[in-house]
Design a protein around this motif. Sequence first.
Motif, PDB file in Angstrom:
ATOM      1  N   GLY B  10       0.816  -1.205   0.000  1.00 50.18           N
ATOM      2  CA  GLY B  10       0.000   0.000   0.000  1.00 50.18           C
ATOM      3  C   GLY B  10       0.848   1.251   0.000  1.00 50.18           C
ATOM      4  O   GLY B  10       0.620   2.178  -0.762  1.00 50.18           O
ATOM      5  N   VAL B  11       1.847   1.246   0.857  1.00 49.12           N
ATOM      6  CA  VAL B  11       2.726   2.404   0.965  1.00 49.12           C
ATOM      7  C   VAL B  11       3.493   2.609  -0.333  1.00 49.12           C
ATOM      8  O   VAL B  11       3.646   3.725  -0.809  1.00 49.12           O
ATOM      9  CB  VAL B  11       3.688   2.234   2.170  1.00 49.12           C
ATOM     10  N   ALA B  12       3.954   1.508  -0.915  1.00 50.45           N
ATOM     11  CA  ALA B  12       4.704   1.609  -2.162  1.00 50.45           C
ATOM     12  C   ALA B  12       3.828   2.218  -3.259  1.00 50.45           C
ATOM     13  O   ALA B  12       4.276   3.089  -4.002  1.00 50.45           O
ATOM     14  CB  ALA B  12       5.197   0.223  -2.582  1.00 50.45           C
ATOM     15  N   ALA B  13       2.577   1.779  -3.309  1.00 53.96           N
ATOM     16  CA  ALA B  13       1.661   2.309  -4.320  1.00 53.96           C
ATOM     17  C   ALA B  13       1.454   3.800  -4.105  1.00 53.96           C
ATOM     18  O   ALA B  13       1.480   4.598  -5.045  1.00 53.96           O
ATOM     19  CB  ALA B  13       0.321   1.576  -4.241  1.00 53.96           C
ATOM     20  N   ALA B  82       2.479   5.612   7.303  1.00 54.21           N
ATOM     21  CA  ALA B  82       1.271   4.889   7.723  1.00 54.21           C
ATOM     22  C   ALA B  82       0.545   5.623   8.849  1.00 54.21           C
ATOM     23  O   ALA B  82      -0.677   5.534   8.963  1.00 54.21           O
ATOM     24  CB  ALA B  82       1.643   3.472   8.163  1.00 54.21           C
ATOM     25  N   CYS B  83       1.302   6.340   9.690  1.00 55.94           N
ATOM     26  CA  CYS B  83       0.692   7.009  10.840  1.00 55.94           C
ATOM     27  C   CYS B  83       0.336   8.475  10.556  1.00 55.94           C
ATOM     28  O   CYS B  83      -0.098   9.189  11.465  1.00 55.94           O
ATOM     29  CB  CYS B  83       1.614   6.916  12.052  1.00 55.94           C
ATOM     30  N   SER B  84       0.534   8.932   9.318  1.00 56.92           N
ATOM     31  CA  SER B  84       0.187  10.318   8.967  1.00 56.92           C
ATOM     32  C   SER B  84      -1.196  10.350   8.351  1.00 56.92           C
ATOM     33  O   SER B  84      -1.349  10.232   7.138  1.00 56.92           O
ATOM     34  CB  SER B  84       1.201  10.895   7.973  1.00 56.92           C
ATOM     35  N   ILE B  85      -2.189  10.487   9.176  1.00 53.14           N
ATOM     36  CA  ILE B  85      -3.568  10.455   8.690  1.00 53.14           C
ATOM     37  C   ILE B  85      -4.228  11.778   9.036  1.00 53.14           C
ATOM     38  O   ILE B  85      -4.025  12.306  10.144  1.00 53.14           O
ATOM     39  CB  ILE B  85      -4.310   9.256   9.315  1.00 53.14           C
ATOM     40  N   SER B  97      -1.454  -3.855  13.077  1.00 60.10           N
ATOM     41  CA  SER B  97      -0.671  -5.039  13.478  1.00 60.10           C
ATOM     42  C   SER B  97       0.615  -5.152  12.687  1.00 60.10           C
ATOM     43  O   SER B  97       1.619  -5.628  13.220  1.00 60.10           O
ATOM     44  CB  SER B  97      -1.462  -6.345  13.432  1.00 60.10           C
ATOM     45  N   ALA B  98       0.608  -4.703  11.442  1.00 58.07           N
ATOM     46  CA  ALA B  98       1.859  -4.700  10.668  1.00 58.07           C
ATOM     47  C   ALA B  98       2.880  -3.752  11.307  1.00 58.07           C
ATOM     48  O   ALA B  98       4.079  -4.059  11.361  1.00 58.07           O
ATOM     49  CB  ALA B  98       1.577  -4.273   9.225  1.00 58.07           C
ATOM     50  N   ILE B  99       2.395  -2.622  11.809  1.00 59.81           N
ATOM     51  CA  ILE B  99       3.287  -1.662  12.477  1.00 59.81           C
ATOM     52  C   ILE B  99       3.884  -2.296  13.738  1.00 59.81           C
ATOM     53  O   ILE B  99       5.080  -2.187  14.006  1.00 59.81           O
ATOM     54  CB  ILE B  99       2.515  -0.369  12.821  1.00 59.81           C
TER      55      ILE B  99
END
Lengths: 297, 232
Positions: B10-13, B82-85, B97-99
Amino acid sequence: MPAMGWTATNKDNPLMEVSMFKKALLALPVALALGAAAHAEKPPEEVLQGLIDSVDSAYLTQSEQNLLMMPDNPALWVGMDGEDLFHTARGPNNVSMEACDFGKGPGVLEGAYVEMPRYFEDTGKVMDLETRIVHCMTEVQGFDKDDPAVKQRHGSGSDHMKLQTYIAMQSNGMEWNNPLDHPLEKAMRDAGEVLFARRAGKADFNCFACHGQSGKQVRASVLPNATVGEDWTKAISWPAFRVGHDNVRSSQHRVRGCYYQMRQAGMKAGSDASIAVISYWTDLARGQPAILPDMKR
Amino acid sequence: MFKKTPLAAGVAAFATIIFAGGCAVADADKSGKVDYTAMTPHELAEYLMFEANGGGGFNLSQEVQEGGTARERMQQDELQKACSIIDDGKPDAETLSAIRAAAQESIVYPEGGIKLGDWKKGRELAWSGFGYRIGHNFDDHSKREAGGTCYNCHQLATDRTGGTVGPSLTGYGKTRGTSDAILKYAYDMIYNPHVYFPCTHMPRFGANGMLTEEKIADIMAYMFDPESPVNE
């Protein structure tokens, strides 16, 4: 004369009696000189008191001493210097800033600051107060961009802080209402929203690390919550005299300081990134009254 | 660090979208005028940070204490992305859970196990807010060592005023003891707190290289040593 209200309020405060004579001497010329500010019905300390009365906030009430000192806010005198500077013909073109448009027409300052940042047709850019002053100095007055008047952004003695304080004071007590009608205004505000949440740097911080909760402290300082309008209007009410710095400080100074403490990169003065952040933070305070000038710890 | 997780893909995309967006902007505009309104908010934020105002809205070429430049500091790693929302919301459960899993993998334990160091050194490290600041007032680590900045957010010994962004740690060792389990927990929390609290605002002092193994041992001694004023 409504401006006299600035002195009249002090009579209600017994702690201020000692300095009444000094105040009587000092406040009259201030009231006269800042006559243009007289449209604001309440002085800054009463605007703040209104917020304190309306909401339970540890941030707003953290310094009773500052509240007591606000009628003597050194920023008032910086603003007075700014008035002289604003109306004086200066620069190679020998014109005053009255020729300059801050969004409501040339020389019109009443309520201009609470509607910034905004899009300016003549530059095709969204500008905050500081970058607009730079524009006026260089394009209208003809100053070189490296002239100290343009370059020196910080400190009570700088032309920038004098002018910013004077211009901002003409919006005291008015509601923040930066326009978002132009697509660029909306784009900058939305990018600012992303930047506000963007975690980066050595410590992984974003703006919410400090400004997402109410009543929390970093060391002894109570932090303003960006999601509570009453907190946030005080937080963004710059220029403010920072007691710990013994200087009047600007929005740009605050944003730079936050990125510094977050262990992120040094902000370029007046960069579009800084204006995006200021667009978003102004939007967060929309509808709340501005405290101008403010006094902060 | 997030390899083999759905998060990485997801991050790569996401990164690809930003990169492609940046290129499209540069290609579309040879006149030098860039249309901010043609970008998504995320694309524009990255553009304002790294490209606008002649090389970015920040002084990205400044050298930083850990080596390299501020440009690298401002680039987000996978956890930061991932945590910048928007509005500081939390990612979905799978990402969380991945984090946590990636955080666990990041933690390096001292050879010979977790030990307590010198609480007196730890006391000053916990108090010091110095270190890793750049920009207009660079923290020179050759003149003064980087601290732990603990008191910024935590109350510890009450003879000094601490923050309240994080929980109070007053009496930490006194109330919790010094079992292997609690020592490991405290070490993990300092090293990479995302293992227990994914997307916490607390820095990864070990994983980010802000504190050495020795400094962590000293700060832990300040938290656990019965002689430490934290446990008075």
